[in-house]
Each structure stands twice: as structure tokens, then as C-alpha cells.
Motif scaffolding. Structure first.
Motif, PDB file in Angstrom:
ATOM      1  N   LEU A  43       2.137  -7.424   4.280  1.00 16.76           N
ATOM      2  CA  LEU A  43       2.152  -6.742   5.578  1.00 16.76           C
ATOM      3  C   LEU A  43       3.435  -5.940   5.760  1.00 16.76           C
ATOM      4  O   LEU A  43       3.398  -4.783   6.210  1.00 16.76           O
ATOM      5  N   LEU A  44       4.563  -6.528   5.407  1.00 15.67           N
ATOM      6  CA  LEU A  44       5.838  -5.830   5.540  1.00 15.67           C
ATOM      7  C   LEU A  44       5.893  -4.611   4.625  1.00 15.67           C
ATOM      8  O   LEU A  44       6.334  -3.531   5.037  1.00 15.67           O
ATOM      9  N   LEU A  45       5.437  -4.777   3.385  1.00 16.66           N
ATOM     10  CA  LEU A  45       5.405  -3.643   2.452  1.00 16.66           C
ATOM     11  C   LEU A  45       4.475  -2.550   2.966  1.00 16.66           C
ATOM     12  O   LEU A  45       4.784  -1.355   2.866  1.00 16.66           O
ATOM     13  N   GLY A  46       3.335  -2.938   3.505  1.00 20.82           N
ATOM     14  CA  GLY A  46       2.406  -1.967   4.066  1.00 20.82           C
ATOM     15  C   GLY A  46       3.040  -1.165   5.191  1.00 20.82           C
ATOM     16  O   GLY A  46       2.862   0.056   5.275  1.00 20.82           O
ATOM     17  N   ASP A  47       3.799  -1.837   6.036  1.00 25.52           N
ATOM     18  CA  ASP A  47       4.469  -1.147   7.140  1.00 25.52           C
ATOM     19  C   ASP A  47       5.467  -0.113   6.624  1.00 25.52           C
ATOM     20  O   ASP A  47       5.561   0.996   7.149  1.00 25.52           O
ATOM     21  N   ILE A  48       6.225  -0.485   5.608  1.00 23.68           N
ATOM     22  CA  ILE A  48       7.199   0.452   5.034  1.00 23.68           C
ATOM     23  C   ILE A  48       6.472   1.642   4.420  1.00 23.68           C
ATOM     24  O   ILE A  48       6.849   2.800   4.633  1.00 23.68           O
ATOM     25  N   ARG A  49       5.421   1.370   3.651  1.00 23.26           N
ATOM     26  CA  ARG A  49       4.655   2.449   3.015  1.00 23.26           C
ATOM     27  C   ARG A  49       4.016   3.363   4.059  1.00 23.26           C
ATOM     28  O   ARG A  49       4.007   4.582   3.900  1.00 23.26           O
ATOM     29  N   ARG A  50       3.480   2.785   5.129  1.00 27.60           N
ATOM     30  CA  ARG A  50       2.878   3.597   6.184  1.00 27.60           C
ATOM     31  C   ARG A  50       3.927   4.491   6.834  1.00 27.60           C
ATOM     32  O   ARG A  50       3.685   5.670   7.076  1.00 27.60           O
ATOM     33  N   ALA A  51       5.104   3.940   7.100  1.00 33.31           N
ATOM     34  CA  ALA A  51       6.180   4.723   7.709  1.00 33.31           C
ATOM     35  C   ALA A  51       6.623   5.870   6.804  1.00 33.31           C
ATOM     36  O   ALA A  51       7.081   6.908   7.298  1.00 33.31           O
ATOM     37  N   LYS A  52       6.481   5.712   5.513  1.00 38.90           N
ATOM     38  CA  LYS A  52       6.842   6.751   4.551  1.00 38.90           C
ATOM     39  C   LYS A  52       5.656   7.672   4.241  1.00 38.90           C
ATOM     40  O   LYS A  52       5.731   8.475   3.315  1.00 38.90           O
ATOM     41  N   ASP A  53       4.562   7.538   4.990  1.00 36.18           N
ATOM     42  CA  ASP A  53       3.343   8.332   4.800  1.00 36.18           C
ATOM     43  C   ASP A  53       2.705   8.137   3.427  1.00 36.18           C
ATOM     44  O   ASP A  53       2.001   9.016   2.937  1.00 36.18           O
ATOM     45  N   ASP A  54       2.946   6.998   2.830  1.00 38.51           N
ATOM     46  CA  ASP A  54       2.258   6.633   1.585  1.00 38.51           C
ATOM     47  C   ASP A  54       1.059   5.774   1.992  1.00 38.51           C
ATOM     48  O   ASP A  54       1.041   4.556   1.796  1.00 38.51           O
ATOM     49  N   LEU A  55       0.076   6.434   2.594  1.00 36.18           N
ATOM     50  CA  LEU A  55      -1.029   5.716   3.223  1.00 36.18           C
ATOM     51  C   LEU A  55      -1.886   4.950   2.228  1.00 36.18           C
ATOM     52  O   LEU A  55      -2.358   3.854   2.535  1.00 36.18           O
ATOM     53  N   GLN A  56      -2.112   5.489   1.048  1.00 37.42           N
ATOM     54  CA  GLN A  56      -2.954   4.786   0.081  1.00 37.42           C
ATOM     55  C   GLN A  56      -2.312   3.472  -0.358  1.00 37.42           C
ATOM     56  O   GLN A  56      -2.986   2.450  -0.489  1.00 37.42           O
ATOM     57  N   GLU A  57      -0.998   3.480  -0.554  1.00 29.09           N
ATOM     58  CA  GLU A  57      -0.305   2.241  -0.914  1.00 29.09           C
ATOM     59  C   GLU A  57      -0.268   1.285   0.274  1.00 29.09           C
ATOM     60  O   GLU A  57      -0.408   0.064   0.114  1.00 29.09           O
ATOM     61  N   ALA A  58      -0.092   1.809   1.492  1.00 24.24           N
ATOM     62  CA  ALA A  58      -0.121   0.968   2.690  1.00 24.24           C
ATOM     63  C   ALA A  58      -1.486   0.297   2.817  1.00 24.24           C
ATOM     64  O   ALA A  58      -1.569  -0.920   3.071  1.00 24.24           O
ATOM     65  N   ILE A  59      -2.551   1.069   2.607  1.00 20.92           N
ATOM     66  CA  ILE A  59      -3.904   0.512   2.687  1.00 20.92           C
ATOM     67  C   ILE A  59      -4.093  -0.579   1.647  1.00 20.92           C
ATOM     68  O   ILE A  59      -4.656  -1.646   1.941  1.00 20.92           O
ATOM     69  N   ARG A  60      -3.580  -0.363   0.431  1.00 20.36           N
ATOM     70  CA  ARG A  60      -3.688  -1.381  -0.624  1.00 20.36           C
ATOM     71  C   ARG A  60      -2.981  -2.671  -0.185  1.00 20.36           C
ATOM     72  O   ARG A  60      -3.516  -3.769  -0.344  1.00 20.36           O
TER      73      ARG A  60
END
Length: 138
Positions: A43-60
Motif C-alpha cells: 500500500l505504501l509503495l502504491g501511494d508513492i508510485r501513484r504520487a509519481k504518476d506511475d499508475l501501472q506500478e501503483a495498480i500492481r
């Protein structure tokens, strides 16, 4: 101590030291088999990825958290939000519908490891879930 690295990664995330946080949280995932710790780190990694607009990695990352705890409201709503940002409204809606179809009764009991890690039981979570359930079902 895996939990110490998890908490350090979280603090670094809060301080917007994303590179260092990513390193700590990635270390956690490489050194634990505990599903609850894996879910929180994801969840924490997803939040960081989402904030960086790396949506595919956030979704993963969010999907991994949902797979670990299908009743976790935080994981399902984070996944839904990331899917919506990525332009997948159908997937976003389905992520919430899946959660709401299995959420009956006191949904504050279905917050899983994330709340135990972060906040404990939220007094407002039942009210928020009722509003969300009503909006999605319509």
C-alpha cells in the motif's frame, strides 16, 4: 527487523523522501513472508508510485494488497482510485463493487492490517462505507 524497516519506509514517505522510502519498502518486501507486512508495504509503495504518476506500478502494488486481504477497504479504494486515474472507470467501479458485495455488517471490522498498523479502529469508517456503498450501488 523487518517492521523497523517498514516503519522507517513509512516515515520517509511522510517526509517525501521517496527514493529512500522506496528502498526501505522494497527491502521489506524482499525480506518478509508475513502477509500483513507485505500488504502494508505494498500500500505504501502504491501511494508513492501513484504520487509519481506511475499508475501501472501503483495498480500492481494495490492489486497485491487486495489479493492478500480482499476485505481491506483501504486497499480496494486505493486500487479503485488508481484505476480511475488510469482511465479504467469500469475496473475502478468493479474494485469497489467487489468490496461492497462482501462487506456486510460492521465494516470497521474489515479494515485488516492497514488500520492495525496505522490508526486502529476508525469511528467514522462505518459511516463513510455506508455512503460509498450507497453511491456505488446506485
Amino acid at each position: 527487523n523487518v517492521e523497523a524497516h517498514l516503519r522507517l519506509g513509512h516515515v520517509l514517505k511522510l517526509k517525501t523522501a521517496d527514493k529512500e522510502s522506496l528502498q526501505e519498502l522494497s527491502w521489506v518486501l524482499a525480506h518478509t513472508e508475513d502477509p500483513e507486512i507485505t500488504m502494508v508495504a505494498s500500500l505504501l509503495l502504491g501511494d508513492i508510485r501513484r504520487a509519481k504518476d506511475d499508475l501501472q506500478e501503483a495498480i500492481r502494488c494495490y492489486r497485491k494488497a487486495v489479493e492478500i486481504d480482499r476485505d481491506c477497504q483501504i486497499a480496494a479504494t486505493a486500487l479503485s482510485h488508481a484505476l480511475e486515474l488510469a482511465g479504467d472507470s469500469v475496473g475502478s467501479h468493479q474494485a469497489l463493487r467487489s468490496l461492497l458485495e462482501q462487506s456486510e455488517g460492521d465494516s470497521t471490522e474489515k479494515t485488516g492490517g492497514w488500520w492495525r498498523y496505522l490508526l486502529g479502529r476508525s469511528e467514522k469508517s462505518e459511516e463513510m462505507m455506508a455512503q460509498l456503498r450507497e453511491g456505488v450501488v446506485q
